[in-house]
Design a protein around this motif. Structure first.
Motif, PDB file in Angstrom:
ATOM      1  N   GLU A  23       4.001   0.876  -1.289  1.00 18.41           N
ATOM      2  CA  GLU A  23       3.997  -0.503  -1.778  1.00 18.41           C
ATOM      3  C   GLU A  23       2.582  -1.074  -1.797  1.00 18.41           C
ATOM      4  O   GLU A  23       2.163  -1.699  -2.789  1.00 18.41           O
ATOM      5  N   ILE A  24       1.831  -0.852  -0.730  1.00 24.17           N
ATOM      6  CA  ILE A  24       0.449  -1.339  -0.676  1.00 24.17           C
ATOM      7  C   ILE A  24      -0.380  -0.677  -1.772  1.00 24.17           C
ATOM      8  O   ILE A  24      -1.143  -1.341  -2.468  1.00 24.17           O
ATOM      9  N   ALA A  25      -0.205   0.627  -1.949  1.00 22.37           N
ATOM     10  CA  ALA A  25      -0.946   1.356  -2.984  1.00 22.37           C
ATOM     11  C   ALA A  25      -0.665   0.771  -4.366  1.00 22.37           C
ATOM     12  O   ALA A  25      -1.588   0.556  -5.163  1.00 22.37           O
ATOM     13  N   GLU A  26       0.598   0.492  -4.659  1.00 24.50           N
ATOM     14  CA  GLU A  26       0.967  -0.067  -5.958  1.00 24.50           C
ATOM     15  C   GLU A  26       0.405  -1.468  -6.150  1.00 24.50           C
ATOM     16  O   GLU A  26      -0.069  -1.816  -7.237  1.00 24.50           O
ATOM     17  N   ILE A  33      -4.756  -8.116  -3.482  1.00 24.89           N
ATOM     18  CA  ILE A  33      -5.314  -7.898  -2.154  1.00 24.89           C
ATOM     19  C   ILE A  33      -4.124  -7.912  -1.210  1.00 24.89           C
ATOM     20  O   ILE A  33      -3.262  -8.796  -1.301  1.00 24.89           O
ATOM     21  N   CYS A  34      -4.043  -6.923  -0.324  1.00 26.81           N
ATOM     22  CA  CYS A  34      -2.861  -6.764   0.531  1.00 26.81           C
ATOM     23  C   CYS A  34      -3.189  -7.010   1.986  1.00 26.81           C
ATOM     24  O   CYS A  34      -4.276  -6.683   2.461  1.00 26.81           O
ATOM     25  N   PHE A  35      -2.195  -7.528   2.684  1.00 28.76           N
ATOM     26  CA  PHE A  35      -2.313  -7.807   4.106  1.00 28.76           C
ATOM     27  C   PHE A  35      -1.055  -7.329   4.807  1.00 28.76           C
ATOM     28  O   PHE A  35       0.051  -7.595   4.356  1.00 28.76           O
ATOM     29  N   TYR A  36      -1.259  -6.617   5.903  1.00 30.22           N
ATOM     30  CA  TYR A  36      -0.144  -6.130   6.721  1.00 30.22           C
ATOM     31  C   TYR A  36      -0.049  -7.012   7.949  1.00 30.22           C
ATOM     32  O   TYR A  36      -1.013  -7.150   8.706  1.00 30.22           O
ATOM     33  N   GLY A  41       5.471  -6.447  10.639  1.00 36.14           N
ATOM     34  CA  GLY A  41       5.461  -5.272   9.784  1.00 36.14           C
ATOM     35  C   GLY A  41       5.677  -5.597   8.314  1.00 36.14           C
ATOM     36  O   GLY A  41       6.003  -4.720   7.530  1.00 36.14           O
ATOM     37  N   THR A  42       5.473  -6.849   7.937  1.00 31.26           N
ATOM     38  CA  THR A  42       5.656  -7.248   6.538  1.00 31.26           C
ATOM     39  C   THR A  42       4.331  -7.162   5.790  1.00 31.26           C
ATOM     40  O   THR A  42       3.255  -7.179   6.391  1.00 31.26           O
ATOM     41  N   ILE A  43       4.443  -7.098   4.490  1.00 28.11           N
ATOM     42  CA  ILE A  43       3.273  -7.000   3.623  1.00 28.11           C
ATOM     43  C   ILE A  43       3.199  -8.266   2.779  1.00 28.11           C
ATOM     44  O   ILE A  43       4.179  -8.647   2.137  1.00 28.11           O
ATOM     45  N   ASP A  44       2.050  -8.897   2.798  1.00 29.39           N
ATOM     46  CA  ASP A  44       1.785 -10.050   1.943  1.00 29.39           C
ATOM     47  C   ASP A  44       0.650  -9.669   1.012  1.00 29.39           C
ATOM     48  O   ASP A  44      -0.210  -8.855   1.355  1.00 29.39           O
ATOM     49  N   SER A  45       0.638 -10.273  -0.157  1.00 32.98           N
ATOM     50  CA  SER A  45      -0.423  -9.978  -1.115  1.00 32.98           C
ATOM     51  C   SER A  45      -0.647 -11.172  -2.025  1.00 32.98           C
ATOM     52  O   SER A  45       0.213 -12.034  -2.167  1.00 32.98           O
ATOM     53  N   HIS A  46      -1.834 -11.190  -2.591  1.00 33.45           N
ATOM     54  CA  HIS A  46      -2.169 -12.185  -3.611  1.00 33.45           C
ATOM     55  C   HIS A  46      -3.303 -11.638  -4.462  1.00 33.45           C
ATOM     56  O   HIS A  46      -4.014 -10.720  -4.045  1.00 33.45           O
ATOM     57  N   PRO A  47      -3.490 -12.201  -5.654  1.00 30.30           N
ATOM     58  CA  PRO A  47      -4.592 -11.746  -6.502  1.00 30.30           C
ATOM     59  C   PRO A  47      -5.941 -12.080  -5.862  1.00 30.30           C
ATOM     60  O   PRO A  47      -6.037 -12.955  -4.995  1.00 30.30           O
ATOM     61  N   PHE A  76      -6.085  -4.824   3.379  1.00 28.89           N
ATOM     62  CA  PHE A  76      -6.293  -3.587   2.636  1.00 28.89           C
ATOM     63  C   PHE A  76      -7.045  -3.916   1.357  1.00 28.89           C
ATOM     64  O   PHE A  76      -6.662  -4.825   0.625  1.00 28.89           O
ATOM     65  N   GLU A  77      -8.105  -3.168   1.130  1.00 24.98           N
ATOM     66  CA  GLU A  77      -8.979  -3.407  -0.021  1.00 24.98           C
ATOM     67  C   GLU A  77      -8.579  -2.525  -1.198  1.00 24.98           C
ATOM     68  O   GLU A  77      -8.098  -1.414  -1.007  1.00 24.98           O
ATOM     69  N   LYS A  78      -8.836  -3.021  -2.399  1.00 26.10           N
ATOM     70  CA  LYS A  78      -8.630  -2.203  -3.591  1.00 26.10           C
ATOM     71  C   LYS A  78      -9.832  -1.279  -3.752  1.00 26.10           C
ATOM     72  O   LYS A  78     -10.867  -1.460  -3.106  1.00 26.10           O
ATOM     73  N   MET A  79      -9.695  -0.301  -4.609  1.00 30.18           N
ATOM     74  CA  MET A  79     -10.795   0.622  -4.861  1.00 30.18           C
ATOM     75  C   MET A  79     -11.945  -0.098  -5.549  1.00 30.18           C
ATOM     76  O   MET A  79     -11.729  -0.969  -6.389  1.00 30.18           O
ATOM     77  N   GLU A  80     -13.132   0.303  -5.184  1.00 28.50           N
ATOM     78  CA  GLU A  80     -14.321  -0.154  -5.903  1.00 28.50           C
ATOM     79  C   GLU A  80     -14.351   0.596  -7.243  1.00 28.50           C
ATOM     80  O   GLU A  80     -13.729   1.642  -7.396  1.00 28.50           O
ATOM     81  N   SER A  81     -15.123   0.090  -8.180  1.00 28.42           N
ATOM     82  CA  SER A  81     -15.208   0.718  -9.503  1.00 28.42           C
ATOM     83  C   SER A  81     -15.627   2.181  -9.415  1.00 28.42           C
ATOM     84  O   SER A  81     -15.056   3.033 -10.098  1.00 28.42           O
ATOM     85  N   TYR A  82     -16.606   2.476  -8.575  1.00 32.15           N
ATOM     86  CA  TYR A  82     -17.069   3.859  -8.487  1.00 32.15           C
ATOM     87  C   TYR A  82     -15.980   4.768  -7.931  1.00 32.15           C
ATOM     88  O   TYR A  82     -15.911   5.950  -8.294  1.00 32.15           O
TER      89      TYR A  82
END
Length: 151
Positions: A23-26, A33-36, A41-47, A76-82
């Motif tokens: 779920e975090i990966a998706e 941007i994801c937060f555990y 044990g819940t996952i929150d996210s926002h743009p 949890f961070e998203k991938m950088e462009s590189y």
């Protein structure tokens, strides 16, 4: 409790199952941007708030919840462009079709490599292979973040 003890206690509570990692990966792959939340044990996210199309009002409740309980969240961070570019390269190297592999490398060597790659892959029969490959790459990316947080 000392800061180090607090950090260690916090990390021992972070046990994500495979579904949560997926779920975090998706979410990260979709630009979130994801937060555990460690206690529940819940996952929150926002743009990303730095995104020019970010509408803070729409996400105010989630952002406030995270900010008001910041010490109980792991980000949890998203991938950088590189890093995303490297995933594309690895995908190309994984292909046995040398002609299409060369087309990928040609596309990503020009200006706007991500857009060029998307245009190429969307019109190919490798489209699903790409989605599967990228999904695995993001899952591994999340697992590496978890390992880094545990150290």
């Amino acid at each position: 409790m000392s800061y180090i003890a607090l950090c260690l206690a916090k990390l021992t509570n972070m046990t994500l199952n495979e579904e949560q990692i997926k779920e975090i990966a998706e979410l990260l792959d979709s630009g979130m941007i994801c937060f555990y939340h460690l206690p529940t044990g819940t996952i929150d996210s926002h743009p990303d708030p730095n995104d020019p199309y970010f509408d803070a009002e729409q996400w105010e409740d989630i952002i406030d919840r995270i900010e008001n309980d910041w010490d109980n969240y792991e980000r949890f961070e998203k991938m950088e462009s590189y890093e995303g570019y490297k995933v594309i390269e690895n995908f190309a190297y994984s292909l046995s079709d040398e002609y299409f592999r060369d087309k990928i490398f040609n596309a990503i060597s020009r200006r706007k490599p991500f857009q060029n790659f998307k245009n190429l892959i969307d019109s190919s029969h490798y489209r699903q292979n790409w989605f599967d490959f990228k999904n695995k790459a993001y899952i591994n990316f999340v697992k590496r973040q978890i390992q880094m947080k545990e150290k």
